[in-house]
Design a protein around this motif. Structure first.
Motif, PDB file in Angstrom:
ATOM      1  N   GLY A  80     -43.678 -23.242  16.838  1.00 45.78           N
ATOM      2  CA  GLY A  80     -43.739 -23.168  18.295  1.00 45.78           C
ATOM      3  C   GLY A  80     -42.456 -22.542  18.806  1.00 45.78           C
ATOM      4  O   GLY A  80     -41.395 -22.763  18.246  1.00 45.78           O
ATOM      5  N   MET A  81     -42.575 -21.713  19.853  1.00 47.29           N
ATOM      6  CA  MET A  81     -41.382 -21.044  20.370  1.00 47.29           C
ATOM      7  C   MET A  81     -41.262 -21.206  21.879  1.00 47.29           C
ATOM      8  O   MET A  81     -42.254 -21.195  22.593  1.00 47.29           O
ATOM      9  CB  MET A  81     -41.434 -19.545  20.073  1.00 47.29           C
ATOM     10  N   ALA A  82     -40.022 -21.326  22.351  1.00 46.82           N
ATOM     11  CA  ALA A  82     -39.762 -21.269  23.790  1.00 46.82           C
ATOM     12  C   ALA A  82     -38.464 -20.504  24.001  1.00 46.82           C
ATOM     13  O   ALA A  82     -37.565 -20.549  23.156  1.00 46.82           O
ATOM     14  CB  ALA A  82     -39.668 -22.673  24.371  1.00 46.82           C
ATOM     15  N   SER A 147     -43.262 -24.635  29.743  1.00 46.68           N
ATOM     16  CA  SER A 147     -43.067 -23.772  28.575  1.00 46.68           C
ATOM     17  C   SER A 147     -42.839 -24.608  27.313  1.00 46.68           C
ATOM     18  O   SER A 147     -43.346 -24.289  26.232  1.00 46.68           O
ATOM     19  CB  SER A 147     -41.884 -22.842  28.841  1.00 46.68           C
ATOM     20  N   SER A 151     -45.069 -24.799  23.829  1.00 48.34           N
ATOM     21  CA  SER A 151     -44.561 -24.584  22.477  1.00 48.34           C
ATOM     22  C   SER A 151     -44.903 -25.747  21.551  1.00 48.34           C
ATOM     23  O   SER A 151     -44.821 -25.613  20.343  1.00 48.34           O
ATOM     24  CB  SER A 151     -43.051 -24.363  22.522  1.00 48.34           C
ATOM     25  N   LEU A 159     -40.079 -26.233  15.710  1.00 46.90           N
ATOM     26  CA  LEU A 159     -39.924 -25.799  17.093  1.00 46.90           C
ATOM     27  C   LEU A 159     -38.677 -24.929  17.177  1.00 46.90           C
ATOM     28  O   LEU A 159     -37.592 -25.347  16.786  1.00 46.90           O
ATOM     29  CB  LEU A 159     -39.781 -27.017  18.012  1.00 46.90           C
TER      30      LEU A 159
ATOM     31  N   ILE B 153     -44.866 -15.033  22.078  1.00 48.71           N
ATOM     32  CA  ILE B 153     -45.462 -16.367  22.126  1.00 48.71           C
ATOM     33  C   ILE B 153     -46.799 -16.384  21.399  1.00 48.71           C
ATOM     34  O   ILE B 153     -47.166 -17.375  20.806  1.00 48.71           O
ATOM     35  CB  ILE B 153     -45.647 -16.913  23.568  1.00 48.71           C
TER      36      ILE B 153
END
Ligand SMILES: Nc1ncnc2c1ncn2[C@@H]1O[C@H](COP(=O)(O)OP(=O)(O)OP(=O)(O)O)[C@@H](O)[C@H]1O
Ligand SMILES: [Mg+2]
Lengths: 264, 255
Positions: A80-82, A147, A151, A159, B153
């Motif tokens: 997961g990305m933010a 956001s 994620s 993460l 994303i």
């Protein structure tokens, strides 16, 4: 404990018109499962590049990135990305934004179930009642919360946060630090946090890695042996103050403002 | 929601004042109808040729819409190719700019000679040629300026290029697309009329205007102009309505 993320001797250069630009040079980081690692370093030293390598969006020239005992060869659904910019989709409601990763990772999941999962997280970060609003109707802090939910919605093992709180005011930021600890307590994940804020790194992480200036190598690693939900007051205890001073010195060395011998 | 009467009545009032001033001017100057028509002459002119107005109006309308539709398809495809590939952008951009720089009035006789007698085809072709450029450019710019984080994303989850395009890039360019479509619809309409006026026996409202001019029938010429204005307004607001439906999210509520 097993290392969930392992960066082994990673070297990377961008190809630019002016020739290769070395960004990472023999970088080594190991993050045990369930732990939170903060990475700090001078601006432009290659921190975002590191996140893209871990996410499998790019590959190192030499060295290896290991995730859960496997070399990263492509993007994975378990990440997961933010980012600093919440990059919410303006044409979707907050709920629809949070659901987005599930549409990719679990296309077969019934819509109700996806939304129920998203609502769970939105409630956790205090966004209940805002799920049908558009991103433009929310404050910067609320957008960043959304956001974060996005994620985490697909329960990633890893993460990756690239300065997610960088653009927020100090109070909102501390609020979100709290939220991060709550999220960790609720659903454990292994985290990598890029930040420019040393207090943030000490308050949130189990391990702080200081990168040198470009090309970045692992310059210094500090362990923060504290349980995960921590009182914010810990930052004012002598132990933390000492750690912050040490990190600051390391950053100055990384920036080349202080010679390495002058430290310690 | 209550009807905003002010919003409806003000333009009508504006129109009425304009018509009265016009009528008064013609009456005061004592212009005969072959010199200048007054609003009161226009309605009878319309009634005289009513069936022709409907037939030709319909022709002008569908030619414009088909030409615009073609421009949307080709323009979007071109924009996609240019927006997603740097090389194709560098290769196609000068070509497009050059093509767009040619005054379209000079294209009409060329097209008319190339496809003699194919009135429908010629008209649609010119309407298309004159209107696809803004669409192609706006789609290309919309796609190429997509921030990398938006792609990341989804790409970090292993989504395909197509998924990223479909879920993010395409909807994100919709406001730009509709901005261009509003320009394009007007241009396509101009293109249609250009052909109808320049090429003989072309039919359409442009042709009716042309024959009115030959007969110095001023009231009819004005009637055609007004019919064209109405058609143009309808076309424009159809696009605005579509924009509300598909890209309404981009509209900020007034604060
Ligand atoms: N796609 C690219 N092509 C060429 N050079 C790049 C590219 N992306 C980044 N760079 C360069 O690589 C270096 C490292 O970039 P990166 O974004 O990883 O730094 P960063 O540590 O995240 O910086 P910041 O703290 O400002 O976010 C910078 O000097 C940047 O100019
Ligand atoms: Mg960065």
């Amino acid at each position: 404990m097993e290392n969930l993320i392992e960066i082994k001797g990673v070297t990377h250069a961008y190809k630019t018109k002016a020739g290769p630009l070395p960004v990472l040079d023999d970088l080594n980081i190991a993050i045990p499962e369930g732990k939170f690692c903060a990475v700090v370093g001078p601006s432009g030293c290659g921190k975002s590049t590191l996140t893209r390598l871990i996410a499998g969006l790019m590959f190192p020239d030499t060295g290896e990135v290991w995730l859960h005992g496997q070399i990263v060869k492509s993007p994975r659904k378990t990440v997961g990305m933010a980012f600093q910019n919440p990059v919410l989709l303006e044409w979707r409601t907050i709920l629809q934004n949070v659901v987005l990763p599930l549409e990719i990772v679990a296309p077969g999941m019934p819509k109700r179930q996806k939304e129920a999962r998203a609502m769970e997280l939105l409630a956790l970060v205090g966004l209940e009642g805002f799920e049908h609003k558009r991103p433009s109707e929310l404050s910067g802090g609320m957008r960043q919360r959304a956001s974060l939910c996005r994620s985490l919605v697909h329960k990633p093992e890893v993460l990756i946060l690239d300065e997610p709180f960088g653009a927020l005011d100090a109070f909102t930021r501390e609020d979100l630090w709290q939220t991060m600890h709550e999220l960790r307590a609720e659903e454990p994940f292994t985290g990598l946090l890029i930040t420019h804020d040393l207090r943030e790194s000490v308050y949130l992480a189990d391990q702080v890695v200081v990168l040198s200036g470009r090309p970045a190598t692992t310059q210094y690693v500090m362990d923060i042996p504290m349980p995960s939900p921590r009182p914010i007051n810990m930052l004012y205890e002598p132990d933390a103050v000492e750690k912050l001073a040490r990190l600051r010195r390391e950053i100055e060395i990384a920036q080349g403002r202080v010679p390495a011998e002058g430290g310690a | 929601m209550s009807i905003n009467w002010q919003k409806i009545l003000t333009p009508i009032l504006g129109l009425a004042v304009f018509a009265i001033l016009w009528e008064a001017l013609v009456w005061y100057m004592g212009w005969p109808t072959f010199k200048m028509a007054a609003p009161s002459d226009i309605w009878p002119a319309f009634l005289r040729f009513q069936p022709l107005f409907y037939e030709y109006g319909w022709q002008t309308l569908w030619r414009t819409v088909v030409g615009l539709g073609l421009a949307v398809v080709v323009g979007t495809l071109l924009g996609m190719i240019m927006g997603l590939s740097r090389v194709m952008n560098d290769a196609l951009y000068p070509l497009l700019v050059g093509f767009n720089a040619i005054p379209k009035a000079t294209v009409v006789p060329v097209v008319a000679l190339m496809f003699v007698g194919q009135h429908d085809f010629n008209t649609i072709l010119v309407a298309f040629m004159i209107s696809f450029f803004p669409i192609a450019v706006s789609v290309a710019i919309g796609l190429s300026t997509l921030e990398p984080e938006y792609r990341d994303i989804l790409r970090s989850l292993g989504a395909s290029r197509f998924t990223v395009f479909w879920k993010i890039a395409l909807p994100k360019t919709l406001p730009e697309f509709f901005g261009a479509l509003k320009v394009a619809v007007t241009l396509a309409f101009i293109g249609t009329n250009l052909v109808e006026i320049i090429t003989p026996h072309g039919r359409g409202l442009g042709h009716l205007f042309q024959s009115a001019q030959i007969n110095s029938d001023f009231p009819l010429m004005f009637a055609v102009l007004i019919a064209l204005a109405i058609l143009g307004i309808v076309l424009y607001y159809v696009v605005v309505a579509l924009e509300r439906i598909f890209a309404g999210w981009a509209e900020r509520s007034p604060t």
